[in-house]
Design an enzyme around this catalytic site. Structure first.
Site, PDB file in Angstrom:
ATOM      1  N   ASN A  72      -1.731  -1.738   1.154  1.00  0.00           N
ATOM      2  CA  ASN A  72      -1.025  -2.857   0.543  1.00  0.00           C
ATOM      3  C   ASN A  72       0.486  -2.703   0.666  1.00  0.00           C
ATOM      4  OD1 ASN A  72      -3.592  -3.632  -0.145  1.00  0.00           O
ATOM      5  ND2 ASN A  72      -3.167  -3.922  -2.306  1.00  0.00           N
ATOM      6  N   GLU A  77       1.370  -3.822   4.019  1.00  0.00           N
ATOM      7  CA  GLU A  77       1.263  -5.281   3.967  1.00  0.00           C
ATOM      8  C   GLU A  77       2.550  -5.901   3.401  1.00  0.00           C
ATOM      9  OE1 GLU A  77      -1.099  -8.048   0.865  1.00  0.00           O
ATOM     10  OE2 GLU A  77      -2.399  -6.741   2.069  1.00  0.00           O
TER      11      GLU A  77
END
Length: 477
Positions: free
Chosen positions: A190, A193
């Site tokens: 994440n 990301e």
């Protein structure tokens, strides 16, 4: 299908978008699956969508538990934090020793560590599993990162391999390691990301403000890039955003969306954990900081009246040449984002004894997940041929790619800075690289200063031990 006559092989608690989609995916692959949610509408929605599939929703938790075959296998997909603990507290009196609990949400890895110990103490198998891919991934094939109780994972392995995304026939799921390793790897995923999303936003800013391109031109560039070496899920959805107009309008929905980004905390966790590990990830850090800064809209508006009135922000030069440089620059920063994340994983593997297999992690990220990209094949190859690779940027093939992008990243960063366009993630990526390749950083001055004001000592080149100097005469007055 009756709960009294049919036993279900898998149970899901939490029938939101992700939970419902995963259950239907499981049922599509021939496994009877049950779901539970306190929200009657979500239970009804699952049962309506189930059709002829072997899947059923329950509003009563006891009825749900009784419907499962033993040993029971139950996955939770609920918001991280206290809600996970509340669900576990409600479930444990209803379960038997040997039953399996799986936390498929974005729990902080430290919470997962605690739950592993607590549930093991009462005879329940437990593991945390990162799930990436959003609604579409959950429904058609996600990437999954299970870590913890390996025996429990092996029981679930046939189901997870069946429902996972496939790349070259290989399922995008693998056992990550002990303890909370699955949730830790998902957290870093994440963070990467966050970094790539911020880089795409800055790329948009460069094209819109610096190059004065309209939305159609920007959308075409993103589309062209996605057909080449920059191909990725995040770029793919970005090109779609630049083609979407709300029904009845003649302009992009994007232009109506407030420039205030929200977050659920996983990027912040990545930055905090990286600092604990002394793992530098400035691209991710910049992304987290810019989401925070975006929330201060009123302050930014006031500041723009003072500092930005009449500012042009045009990047001078041939637009085609600048776009070629921008493609190189984005590829460079994407490589740096993944490199920082993989380095953090290698440090965590040693610190927390996860024994992470970075090639396998790259392999399962190639499909289903939000950060899937063409470049992950390069990462998979780099760690596949050298299991002990200390840092992705030390791989010869990756180094060749980086060297080919350096003219572009240097041109774009300098041009954007000169035009007054904010590119914190671009700049942080380049600064990280320039110091990563810096054999002698100016940190010797930092050590001298620390010793001067705090007697913190320093080390000398070619000499063993630590040293302290009285840098200025002692004032006897």
């Amino acid at each position: 299908m009756s709960a009294t006559t049919e036993k279900y092989a898998f149970g899901m608690i939490g029938l939101g978008v992700m939970g419902r989609s995963l259950l239907l995916n499981i049922a599509d692959h021939g496994y009877a699956a049950a779901g539970h949610d306190k929200d009657a509408e979500k239970v009804a929605s699952l049962n309506e969508e189930a059709g002829d599939r072997k899947v059923k929703g329950f509003g009563d938790v006891k009825e749900f538990i009784q419907s499962l075959s033993t040993p029971r296998a139950i996955m939770m997909l609920v918001p991280a934090g206290k809600i996970v603990d509340a669900v576990i507290e409600e479930l444990t009196p209803l379960l038997d020793k040997g039953d399996i609990l799986i936390d498929g949400g974005n729990s902080h890895f430290t919470d997962t560590n605690r739950r592993v110990d607590e549930l093991e103490a009462i005879g329940l198998h437990f593991f945390g599993m990162g799930v990436s891919g959003g609604e579409e991934g959950a429904r058609r094939g996600p990437s999954m990162m299970p870590g913890g109780d390996k025996d429990a994972y092996n029981v679930m392995k046939p189901i997870f391999e069946a429902i996972a995304a496939k790349v070259d026939g290989a399922p995008c799921v693998t056992y990550i390691g002990p303890g909370a390793s699955g949730h830790f790897v998902k957290m870093v995923h994440n963070g990467i990301e966050y970094g790539i999303m911020q880089l795409l936003a800055e790329t948009y800013e460069i094209m819109k403000k610096g190059l004065k391109l309209d939305n159609d031109a920007i959308g075409k560039i993103f589309t062209d890039w996605n057909n080449g070496r920059l191909q990725s899920f995040l770029l793919d959805i970005t090109k779609d955003i630049f083609a979407f107009k709300a029904p009845g309008t003649d302009h992009l929905l994007l232009d109506d969306i407030k420039d205030e980004a929200r977050a659920k905390g996983t990027g912040k966790w990545t930055s905090q954990s990286a600092m604990d590990l002394q793992a530098p990830i400035p691209t991710v850090d910049s992304a987290v900081e810019m989401r925070d800064l975006s929330k201060y809209k009123a302050l930014r508006t006031k500041a723009s009246e003072i500092y930005s009135k009449g500012e042009n922000q045009t990047i001078d030069g041939n637009v085609d040449e600048l776009l070629t440089a921008l493609e190189q620059a984005f590829y460079f920063t994407m490589i740096i984002s993944y490199s920082q994340g993989m380095h953090m994983l290698s440090l965590a593997s040693a610190e927390y004894k996860y024994d992470l297999k970075l090639d396998e992690i790259a392999k399962i990220w190639r499909g289903g997940c939000i950060i899937r990209s063409k470049f992950l094949e390069n990462i998979y190859g780099a760690y596949g041929k050298n299991k002990g690779l200390e840092h992705l940027l030390l791989d010869a093939d990756v180094a060749a790619l980086v060297k080919g992008t350096l003219p572009g990243i240097r041109k774009i960063v300098s041009s954007a800075v000169n035009a007054g366009i904010a590119i914190p993630a671009y700049a942080a990526s380049l600064e990280y690289f320039d110091n990563f390749r810096n054999e002698r950083m100016p940190s010797n001055l930092t050590q001298a200063q620390r010793d001067y004001f705090g007697a913190h000592t320093y080390e000398l080149i070619g000499k063993e031990g630590t040293f302290h100097t009285q840098w200025a005469p002692v004032d006897d007055k």
